[in-house]
Each structure stands twice: as C-alpha cells, then as structure tokens.
Scaffold this motif. Structure first.
Motif, PDB file in Angstrom:
ATOM      1  N   ILE A  87      -7.252  -1.188   4.355  1.00 57.99           N
ATOM      2  CA  ILE A  87      -7.142  -0.421   5.603  1.00 57.99           C
ATOM      3  C   ILE A  87      -7.370   1.076   5.344  1.00 57.99           C
ATOM      4  N   CYS A  88      -6.586   1.640   4.407  1.00 60.80           N
ATOM      5  CA  CYS A  88      -6.632   3.102   4.244  1.00 60.80           C
ATOM      6  C   CYS A  88      -7.148   3.553   2.880  1.00 60.80           C
ATOM      7  N   CYS A 106      -0.413   3.348   3.857  1.00 63.34           N
ATOM      8  CA  CYS A 106      -0.016   2.867   5.186  1.00 63.34           C
ATOM      9  C   CYS A 106       1.078   1.790   5.128  1.00 63.34           C
ATOM     10  N   CYS A 147      -6.031  -0.373  -0.879  1.00 65.12           N
ATOM     11  CA  CYS A 147      -5.772  -0.944   0.436  1.00 65.12           C
ATOM     12  C   CYS A 147      -7.065  -1.092   1.235  1.00 65.12           C
ATOM     13  N   CYS A 188       0.855  -1.188   0.000  1.00 60.86           N
ATOM     14  CA  CYS A 188       0.000   0.000   0.000  1.00 60.86           C
ATOM     15  C   CYS A 188       0.890   1.237   0.000  1.00 60.86           C
TER      16      CYS A 188
HETATM   17 ZN   LIG Z   1      -3.093   1.269   3.258  1.00 57.36          ZN
END
Ligand SMILES: [Zn+2]
Length: 163
Positions: A150-151, A135, A148, A132
């Motif tokens: 997550i982010c 992050c 990603c 990514c």
């Molecule tokens: Zn990320």
C-alpha cells in the motif's frame, strides 16, 4: 455483535460474541493458515458472512463523504462500515474489530465502537504477523514481500502481545 475485517482473521482473533464479515473480506484472505482459521470460524458458526445491499452502501458513502476523506477507504472498507451502520441502526450493540486506521477514524466519527488488536493486546490473539511500519497494514506471517504493497514502508514481524 462483532464485525471482523481481514486483519482480525489474519491475526487469529477469536470472537467473543456472534461475529459477521462481508464476502469481500473472505476473498482478501489468501494465506493457508488464515484461510483454515476462517473456515473453522464459519464451520462453528461463530462467524457468518453477510452481504450489504447497494442502497445501504450508497447511503454510507453519502454519510462518509460529509465527515471524512473517503478516497483513502477501499470498497471493502466502505462495505464493512455499511454493515456496522446497518446493525447499529437496528439498535444492536456492534463492535468492529479492525486495525485499519482509516476505518477506525470513520467509526470514531460515526460513534460506532471498534477494537484494535495490535494496540490493545487482545488475549484471544496468538499469532505472529507482519506489520507495515508506515500504514500499519497487517500481513500474514508467510507474506514474502519486504515492503508494504500500500505505502511502500518496510514490514516488520511482530507477535501480538498477550497482556
Ligand atoms: Zn503500509
């Protein structure tokens, strides 16, 4: 001793010393190649799965709350740090292999050494991975998503450098 997180296993990192991980990390390993690699490490007894008791995790949370924003750490992250602390407390040398920035930050404050695979070009690593751009979370090469989980930042393919 070394402690491996999921990114170390996804990267194909071969530990130099006796290594440990926690059950939660092994359940994060979902792609076939990483699973095979994990199983071979376990079979050769290079890697061992260790659990951490509730009290140690509680104590770790207490310590972490004082020094860092633990809302950005997952349960797996906290447990992995707990394992590092408990080994460290016994006076053993321990190095955590992780590319997770938040985990690295906490370890830095706790004065527990860590190594990062992507930024240091570790020699035992040979794999292509996806990373990514935000992050820096590491995904297996087979990961199908473009962003990603997550982010939401874009993911790029990268070969881990062999310096
Ligand atoms: Zn990320």
């Amino acid at each position: 001793m070394e402690i491996l997180d999921a990114s170390a296993i996804i990267c194909g990192y071969k530990p130099k010393k006796k290594a440990f991980t926690i059950p939660e990390v092994t359940s994060e390993i979902k792609d076939i190649r990483s699973k095979q690699f994990l199983n071979s490490l376990l079979k050769k007894r290079i890697l061992e799965i260790k659990d951490v008791d509730e009290k140690t995790i509680k104590d770790t949370k207490k310590i972490l709350r004082k020094i860092a924003d633990i809302s950005k750490l997952s349960f797996t992250d906290i447990k992995l740090i707990s394992l590092a602390i408990s080994i460290h407390k016994k006076g053993e040398n321990v190095v955590v292999v992780t590319d997770d920035y938040m985990v690295q930050n906490a370890l830095k404050i706790l004065k527990i050494p860590f190594i990062s695979l992507l930024s240091q070009g570790i020699k035992q690593v040979y794999r292509w991975v996806k990373i990514c751009t935000g992050c820096k979370k590491i995904y297996p090469e087979e990961y199908k998503g473009k962003d990603c989980e997550i982010c939401g930042s874009p993911i790029v393919k990268k070969r881990i450098s062999k310096n």
